[in-house]
Enzyme design. Structure first.
Site, PDB file in Angstrom:
ATOM      1  N   HIS A  22     -45.226  47.329 -16.379  1.00  0.00           N
ATOM      2  CA  HIS A  22     -45.208  47.092 -14.889  1.00  0.00           C
ATOM      3  C   HIS A  22     -45.246  46.218 -14.565  1.00  0.00           C
ATOM      4  O   HIS A  22     -44.485  45.258 -14.354  1.00  0.00           O
ATOM      5  CB  HIS A  22     -44.547  48.541 -14.783  1.00  0.00           C
ATOM      6  CG  HIS A  22     -44.797  48.529 -12.891  1.00  0.00           C
ATOM      7  ND1 HIS A  22     -43.088  48.360 -12.996  1.00  0.00           N
ATOM      8  CD2 HIS A  22     -44.502  49.002 -11.160  1.00  0.00           C
ATOM      9  CE1 HIS A  22     -42.480  47.888 -11.494  1.00  0.00           C
ATOM     10  NE2 HIS A  22     -43.812  48.585 -10.595  1.00  0.00           N
ATOM     11  N   TYR A  43     -34.802  58.148 -13.147  1.00  0.00           N
ATOM     12  CA  TYR A  43     -36.003  58.521 -13.059  1.00  0.00           C
ATOM     13  C   TYR A  43     -36.921  58.730 -12.281  1.00  0.00           C
ATOM     14  O   TYR A  43     -37.600  59.605 -12.515  1.00  0.00           O
ATOM     15  CB  TYR A  43     -36.217  57.004 -14.273  1.00  0.00           C
ATOM     16  CG  TYR A  43     -36.897  56.534 -13.621  1.00  0.00           C
ATOM     17  CD1 TYR A  43     -38.167  56.459 -12.646  1.00  0.00           C
ATOM     18  CD2 TYR A  43     -36.168  54.734 -13.625  1.00  0.00           C
ATOM     19  CE1 TYR A  43     -38.291  54.859 -12.070  1.00  0.00           C
ATOM     20  CE2 TYR A  43     -36.876  53.937 -12.587  1.00  0.00           C
ATOM     21  CZ  TYR A  43     -37.974  53.856 -12.271  1.00  0.00           C
ATOM     22  OH  TYR A  43     -37.839  53.077 -11.787  1.00  0.00           O
ATOM     23  N   GLU A  44     -36.552  58.512 -11.394  1.00  0.00           N
ATOM     24  CA  GLU A  44     -37.416  59.383 -10.216  1.00  0.00           C
ATOM     25  C   GLU A  44     -37.408  60.732  -9.897  1.00  0.00           C
ATOM     26  O   GLU A  44     -38.059  61.413  -9.002  1.00  0.00           O
ATOM     27  CB  GLU A  44     -37.159  58.276  -8.883  1.00  0.00           C
ATOM     28  CG  GLU A  44     -38.013  57.096  -9.118  1.00  0.00           C
ATOM     29  CD  GLU A  44     -37.525  56.357  -7.370  1.00  0.00           C
ATOM     30  OE1 GLU A  44     -38.166  56.429  -6.661  1.00  0.00           O
ATOM     31  OE2 GLU A  44     -36.359  55.787  -7.684  1.00  0.00           O
ATOM     32  N   SER A  89     -31.433  50.599 -13.446  1.00  0.00           N
ATOM     33  CA  SER A  89     -30.390  50.971 -12.410  1.00  0.00           C
ATOM     34  C   SER A  89     -29.275  50.554 -12.293  1.00  0.00           C
ATOM     35  O   SER A  89     -28.720  50.353 -12.961  1.00  0.00           O
ATOM     36  CB  SER A  89     -31.656  50.169 -12.067  1.00  0.00           C
ATOM     37  OG  SER A  89     -31.521  48.706 -10.854  1.00  0.00           O
ATOM     38  N   ALA A 136     -34.407  43.556 -11.986  1.00  0.00           N
ATOM     39  CA  ALA A 136     -35.453  43.284 -13.135  1.00  0.00           C
ATOM     40  C   ALA A 136     -35.143  43.713 -13.877  1.00  0.00           C
ATOM     41  O   ALA A 136     -34.691  45.099 -14.695  1.00  0.00           O
ATOM     42  CB  ALA A 136     -36.780  43.969 -12.340  1.00  0.00           C
ATOM     43  N   HIS A 184     -33.958  55.510  -8.222  1.00  0.00           N
ATOM     44  CA  HIS A 184     -33.999  55.169  -9.210  1.00  0.00           C
ATOM     45  C   HIS A 184     -33.581  57.171  -9.951  1.00  0.00           C
ATOM     46  O   HIS A 184     -33.756  58.376  -9.796  1.00  0.00           O
ATOM     47  CB  HIS A 184     -34.908  54.764 -10.081  1.00  0.00           C
ATOM     48  CG  HIS A 184     -35.210  53.469  -9.938  1.00  0.00           C
ATOM     49  ND1 HIS A 184     -35.966  53.465  -8.536  1.00  0.00           N
ATOM     50  CD2 HIS A 184     -34.386  52.029 -10.495  1.00  0.00           C
ATOM     51  CE1 HIS A 184     -36.294  51.908  -8.428  1.00  0.00           C
ATOM     52  NE2 HIS A 184     -35.021  51.372  -9.860  1.00  0.00           N
ATOM     53  N   ASN A 216     -38.988  40.161 -18.785  1.00  0.00           N
ATOM     54  CA  ASN A 216     -39.303  40.150 -20.125  1.00  0.00           C
ATOM     55  C   ASN A 216     -39.111  40.531 -21.128  1.00  0.00           C
ATOM     56  O   ASN A 216     -37.396  40.519 -21.137  1.00  0.00           O
ATOM     57  CB  ASN A 216     -40.515  41.751 -20.231  1.00  0.00           C
ATOM     58  CG  ASN A 216     -39.442  42.904 -19.918  1.00  0.00           C
ATOM     59  OD1 ASN A 216     -39.326  43.492 -18.882  1.00  0.00           O
ATOM     60  ND2 ASN A 216     -39.392  43.855 -21.051  1.00  0.00           N
TER      61      ASN A 216
HETATM   62  N1  HPA Z   1     -36.541  47.923 -20.374  1.00  0.00           N
HETATM   63  C1  HPA Z   1     -35.909  48.555 -18.817  1.00  0.00           C
HETATM   64  N2  HPA Z   1     -35.254  48.321 -18.027  1.00  0.00           N
HETATM   65  C2  HPA Z   1     -36.822  47.145 -17.824  1.00  0.00           C
HETATM   66  C3  HPA Z   1     -37.204  46.609 -18.111  1.00  0.00           C
HETATM   67  C4  HPA Z   1     -36.859  46.761 -20.136  1.00  0.00           C
HETATM   68  O1  HPA Z   1     -36.905  45.980 -20.893  1.00  0.00           O
HETATM   69  N3  HPA Z   1     -37.468  45.531 -17.968  1.00  0.00           N
HETATM   70  C5  HPA Z   1     -37.023  45.261 -16.402  1.00  0.00           C
HETATM   71  N4  HPA Z   1     -37.179  46.257 -16.803  1.00  0.00           N
END
Ligand code: HPA
Length: 273
Positions: free
Chosen positions: A248, A86-87, A213, A114, A84, A236
């Protein structure tokens, strides 16, 4: 030869030597979805750290290995764990494995992730076929000199996600009495989740799901002419939809719950590809 090209070739030579065949279908498994790699027949696992020039992932829930083998007679290779922005990796590093998969023989790629549901009709556990994306990451893996042998300087992105594979995925789902959602994936750099205002903005600009990602990988794949299918697991509701913080752990739990359905669908799709 450019440095990058040489590094890809060294990684490919190493992997080819380990496998002895050329996989045609690649998969990138997102958070909590790595279980798919356990279903591969005659699996060969190669830890990322063993592959020349491969980055190594650092996030919980993202094991770092390449798993290759056979699924329903097809030669496949999966990335269990991805990189990623962000890493701290550059977009070039994040997409290095995609370059390697392409050079290994992969011409069809299933990318999973996800994601938070921006579309208020989406429920946790829904699976969304990505019809398009918005690159809101502030970078692009193709920045820098272009290797014309890999792809064009200005690649077309008007069908980043293959309509043919989307159709095929819908057919597989309906044969199993399941229905995919469809929508636009917004890629944000993270690692902070979005604010409620950012999610309202995401909705206004046409996003249905949001994550950290996929976008760089898909740009690199399309640059190289690889056909892409993208699947988001809605883990979510995005920030501000419910009056509760995001975590997370919640994301990993939701991925865990949907994984059986996810597995069946992806296996069915690979069979038909
Ligand atoms: N935002 C960004 N990245 C994510 C989210 C989210 O709500 N859920 C899983 N990865």
């Amino acid at each position: 030869m450019s440095n990058m090209k040489q590094q890809v070739q060294e990684a490919v030579s190493f992997i080819e030597h380990e496998l002895g065949y050329r996989p045609e279908i690649g998969l990138i498994l997102g958070s909590g979805l790595g279980i798919l790699a356990d279903l591969i027949e005659e699996a060969t696992s190669i830890p990322y750290h063993a592959i020349p020039h491969f980055p190594v992932s650092t996030v919980e829930g993202h094991a770092g290995e390449l798993v290759a083998g056979h699924i329903n007679g097809k030669d496949v290779v999966m990335m269990k764990g991805r990189f990623h922005l962000y890493e701290g990796y550059s977009a070039t590093h994040v997409t290095f494995p995609v370059r390697v998969l392409k050079a290994l023989g992969v011409n069809q790629l299933i990318v999973t992730n996800a994601a938070g549901g921006v579309n208020v009709e989406f429920e946790v556990g829904d699976l969304m076929l990505i019809t398009d994306h918005i690159n809101h990451m502030g970078t692009n893996p193709l920045i820098g000199s272009n290797d014309k042998e890999v792809g064009p300087r200005f690649p077309d992105m008007s069908e980043a996600y293959s309509k043919r594979l989307i159709q095929l995925a819908h057919e597989v789902a309906s044969s199993k009495s399941f229905a995919f959602r469809e929508g636009v994936y917004l890629g944000n750099i993270g690692p902070s989740y979005e604010t409620p205002a950012e999610i309202r903005f995401a909705r206004v600009i046409g996003a249905d799901a949001v994550g950290m990602s996929t976008v760089p990988e898909v740009i690199a794949a399309r640059h190289a002419g690889v056909e892409v299918l993208g699947i988001s697991c809605i883990t979510n509701k995005a920030a501000g939809i419910l009056e509760q913080p995001l975590s997370h752990e919640e994301v990993m739990e939701a991925a865990e719950q949907v994984k059986k359905t996810f597995l069946q669908l992806v296996l069915g799709i690979i069979e038909e590809m």
